[in-house]
Design a protein around this motif. Sequence first.
Motif, PDB file in Angstrom:
ATOM      1  N   HIS A  84     159.280  40.005 111.514  1.00  0.00           N
ATOM      2  CA  HIS A  84     159.242  39.278 112.786  1.00  0.00           C
ATOM      3  C   HIS A  84     160.587  39.454 113.484  1.00  0.00           C
ATOM      4  O   HIS A  84     161.588  39.838 112.870  1.00  0.00           O
ATOM      5  N   THR A  85     160.608  39.172 114.781  1.00  0.00           N
ATOM      6  CA  THR A  85     161.821  39.368 115.575  1.00  0.00           C
ATOM      7  C   THR A  85     162.460  38.040 115.986  1.00  0.00           C
ATOM      8  O   THR A  85     163.273  37.999 116.896  1.00  0.00           O
ATOM      9  N   SER A  86     162.119  36.967 115.305  1.00  0.00           N
ATOM     10  CA  SER A  86     162.640  35.645 115.641  1.00  0.00           C
ATOM     11  C   SER A  86     164.072  35.471 115.148  1.00  0.00           C
ATOM     12  O   SER A  86     164.424  35.913 114.056  1.00  0.00           O
ATOM     13  N   GLY A  87     164.862  34.756 115.942  1.00  0.00           N
ATOM     14  CA  GLY A  87     166.211  34.438 115.517  1.00  0.00           C
ATOM     15  C   GLY A  87     166.285  33.177 114.675  1.00  0.00           C
ATOM     16  O   GLY A  87     167.275  32.949 113.985  1.00  0.00           O
ATOM     17  N   SER A  88     165.257  32.352 114.698  1.00  0.00           N
ATOM     18  CA  SER A  88     165.336  31.042 114.051  1.00  0.00           C
ATOM     19  C   SER A  88     164.436  30.883 112.830  1.00  0.00           C
ATOM     20  O   SER A  88     164.644  29.962 112.038  1.00  0.00           O
ATOM     21  N   LEU A  89     163.444  31.735 112.674  1.00  0.00           N
ATOM     22  CA  LEU A  89     162.475  31.554 111.590  1.00  0.00           C
ATOM     23  C   LEU A  89     162.873  32.326 110.331  1.00  0.00           C
ATOM     24  O   LEU A  89     163.405  33.428 110.416  1.00  0.00           O
ATOM     25  N   ILE A 120     172.600  46.610 121.706  1.00  0.00           N
ATOM     26  CA  ILE A 120     171.980  45.378 121.208  1.00  0.00           C
ATOM     27  C   ILE A 120     172.215  45.240 119.707  1.00  0.00           C
ATOM     28  O   ILE A 120     171.815  46.116 118.928  1.00  0.00           O
ATOM     29  N   PRO A 121     172.842  44.153 119.246  1.00  0.00           N
ATOM     30  CA  PRO A 121     172.980  43.946 117.794  1.00  0.00           C
ATOM     31  C   PRO A 121     171.616  43.642 117.159  1.00  0.00           C
ATOM     32  O   PRO A 121     170.827  42.884 117.712  1.00  0.00           O
ATOM     33  N   PHE A 122     171.366  44.258 116.015  1.00  0.00           N
ATOM     34  CA  PHE A 122     170.156  43.963 115.232  1.00  0.00           C
ATOM     35  C   PHE A 122     170.578  43.336 113.914  1.00  0.00           C
ATOM     36  O   PHE A 122     171.507  43.822 113.260  1.00  0.00           O
ATOM     37  N   PHE A 123     169.862  42.275 113.521  1.00  0.00           N
ATOM     38  CA  PHE A 123     170.137  41.588 112.262  1.00  0.00           C
ATOM     39  C   PHE A 123     168.917  41.728 111.347  1.00  0.00           C
ATOM     40  O   PHE A 123     167.805  41.365 111.730  1.00  0.00           O
ATOM     41  N   ILE A 124     169.165  42.241 110.158  1.00  0.00           N
ATOM     42  CA  ILE A 124     168.107  42.610 109.227  1.00  0.00           C
ATOM     43  C   ILE A 124     168.127  41.689 108.010  1.00  0.00           C
ATOM     44  O   ILE A 124     169.189  41.387 107.457  1.00  0.00           O
ATOM     45  N   GLU A 125     166.938  41.266 107.579  1.00  0.00           N
ATOM     46  CA  GLU A 125     166.793  40.547 106.311  1.00  0.00           C
ATOM     47  C   GLU A 125     165.515  41.025 105.635  1.00  0.00           C
ATOM     48  O   GLU A 125     164.457  41.076 106.275  1.00  0.00           O
ATOM     49  N   THR A 126     165.610  41.377 104.361  1.00  0.00           N
ATOM     50  CA  THR A 126     164.452  41.885 103.626  1.00  0.00           C
ATOM     51  C   THR A 126     164.420  41.293 102.219  1.00  0.00           C
ATOM     52  O   THR A 126     165.356  40.601 101.797  1.00  0.00           O
ATOM     53  N   GLU A 127     163.358  41.632 101.499  1.00  0.00           N
ATOM     54  CA  GLU A 127     163.228  41.166 100.112  1.00  0.00           C
ATOM     55  C   GLU A 127     163.792  42.176  99.117  1.00  0.00           C
ATOM     56  O   GLU A 127     164.158  41.798  98.005  1.00  0.00           O
ATOM     57  N   HIS A 151     168.835  34.193 106.534  1.00  0.00           N
ATOM     58  CA  HIS A 151     168.237  33.260 107.486  1.00  0.00           C
ATOM     59  C   HIS A 151     169.225  32.161 107.856  1.00  0.00           C
ATOM     60  O   HIS A 151     169.314  31.761 109.023  1.00  0.00           O
ATOM     61  N   GLU A 152     170.003  31.686 106.888  1.00  0.00           N
ATOM     62  CA  GLU A 152     170.962  30.622 107.157  1.00  0.00           C
ATOM     63  C   GLU A 152     171.970  31.046 108.218  1.00  0.00           C
ATOM     64  O   GLU A 152     172.268  30.298 109.156  1.00  0.00           O
ATOM     65  N   LYS A 153     172.479  32.269 108.115  1.00  0.00           N
ATOM     66  CA  LYS A 153     173.436  32.780 109.096  1.00  0.00           C
ATOM     67  C   LYS A 153     172.743  33.050 110.430  1.00  0.00           C
ATOM     68  O   LYS A 153     173.295  32.775 111.503  1.00  0.00           O
ATOM     69  N   ARG A 154     171.523  33.562 110.360  1.00  0.00           N
ATOM     70  CA  ARG A 154     170.789  33.917 111.582  1.00  0.00           C
ATOM     71  C   ARG A 154     170.474  32.682 112.423  1.00  0.00           C
ATOM     72  O   ARG A 154     170.450  32.748 113.655  1.00  0.00           O
ATOM     73  N   LYS A 155     170.260  31.544 111.781  1.00  0.00           N
ATOM     74  CA  LYS A 155     170.022  30.306 112.531  1.00  0.00           C
ATOM     75  C   LYS A 155     171.208  29.995 113.438  1.00  0.00           C
ATOM     76  O   LYS A 155     171.031  29.573 114.586  1.00  0.00           O
ATOM     77  N   TYR A 156     172.415  30.219 112.928  1.00  0.00           N
ATOM     78  CA  TYR A 156     173.611  29.943 113.719  1.00  0.00           C
ATOM     79  C   TYR A 156     173.859  31.017 114.771  1.00  0.00           C
ATOM     80  O   TYR A 156     174.411  30.736 115.848  1.00  0.00           O
ATOM     81  N   ILE A 157     173.449  32.239 114.464  1.00  0.00           N
ATOM     82  CA  ILE A 157     173.513  33.302 115.476  1.00  0.00           C
ATOM     83  C   ILE A 157     172.625  32.937 116.655  1.00  0.00           C
ATOM     84  O   ILE A 157     173.016  33.043 117.827  1.00  0.00           O
ATOM     85  N   HIS A 158     171.418  32.480 116.349  1.00  0.00           N
ATOM     86  CA  HIS A 158     170.473  32.114 117.407  1.00  0.00           C
ATOM     87  C   HIS A 158     170.961  30.886 118.178  1.00  0.00           C
ATOM     88  O   HIS A 158     170.857  30.834 119.415  1.00  0.00           O
TER      89      HIS A 158
END
Length: 249
Positions: A84-89, A120-127, A151-158
């Motif tokens: 997904h491309t969400s910044g908060s989820l 554009i900065p892209f932020f990646i998270e995977t398993e 996700h914890e860091k991405r919440k603050y980015i968003h």
Amino acid sequence: MQIVIIGSGNVAYHMAKAFRLKKIPLLQIFGRNGEELKKISEELDVPYSTEHLEDADLYIICVSDNSVENVSKIITKKDVLVAHTSGSLPKEILAGEYRKSSFYPLQTFSKSKELEYEKIPFFIETETEEDKQLLFDLASQISENVMESSHEKRKYIHLTAVFACNFVNHLFARAKEVSDSQDIPFDYFLPLIDETVKKIHEIEPKAAQTGPAVRNDVRVLELHEQLLKDESLAIYKTMNHSIQKMYEL
């Protein structure tokens, strides 16, 4: 790699456009809004559907945060990667037995506005490390700025993005209401806005602050308050209070 983008809004459009400009093959754009999908398809020459979801290796879900979980349920294959491309989820919001990830582009998107995708900065998270490398390689074809983010860091980015973009744009809209009320063309203020944004490329925002609040110019602050009412007055007081508190005035 076969890629499908799911969605028909601003993010879906720009992701599809970035892929096409960088010559990354797209198998399909899929969604519910046939009219918007048709426009994207005709402009970018990408197949679309509102009914049949093609089999792919990677599905990128570009829909509103409220819709991500439900939309993710339409993907029933297990041996695929879904982002997904969400910044908060969190990536775990994706409701399937497939491999889950986040592919977050930090930008404000409007279909009518051209963008420099490589900035554009892209932020990646995977398993898995394998999927991380896959998405890094994909994003690096689009952007010069790709990073891993939990996700914890991405919440603050968003959250930072909301302050830096959404709130600032709302203040532009409120400012235009004031100028419109006095038949003052808002274009007069564009050089000021441009200089304000340019300045923080060179100076820390806190050091760049100007205006009556940071000068503690009570006379001007009171004059402005007399010119405003309702929501605009409340915003004016709140912003000035925040500025003075930051500078301990």
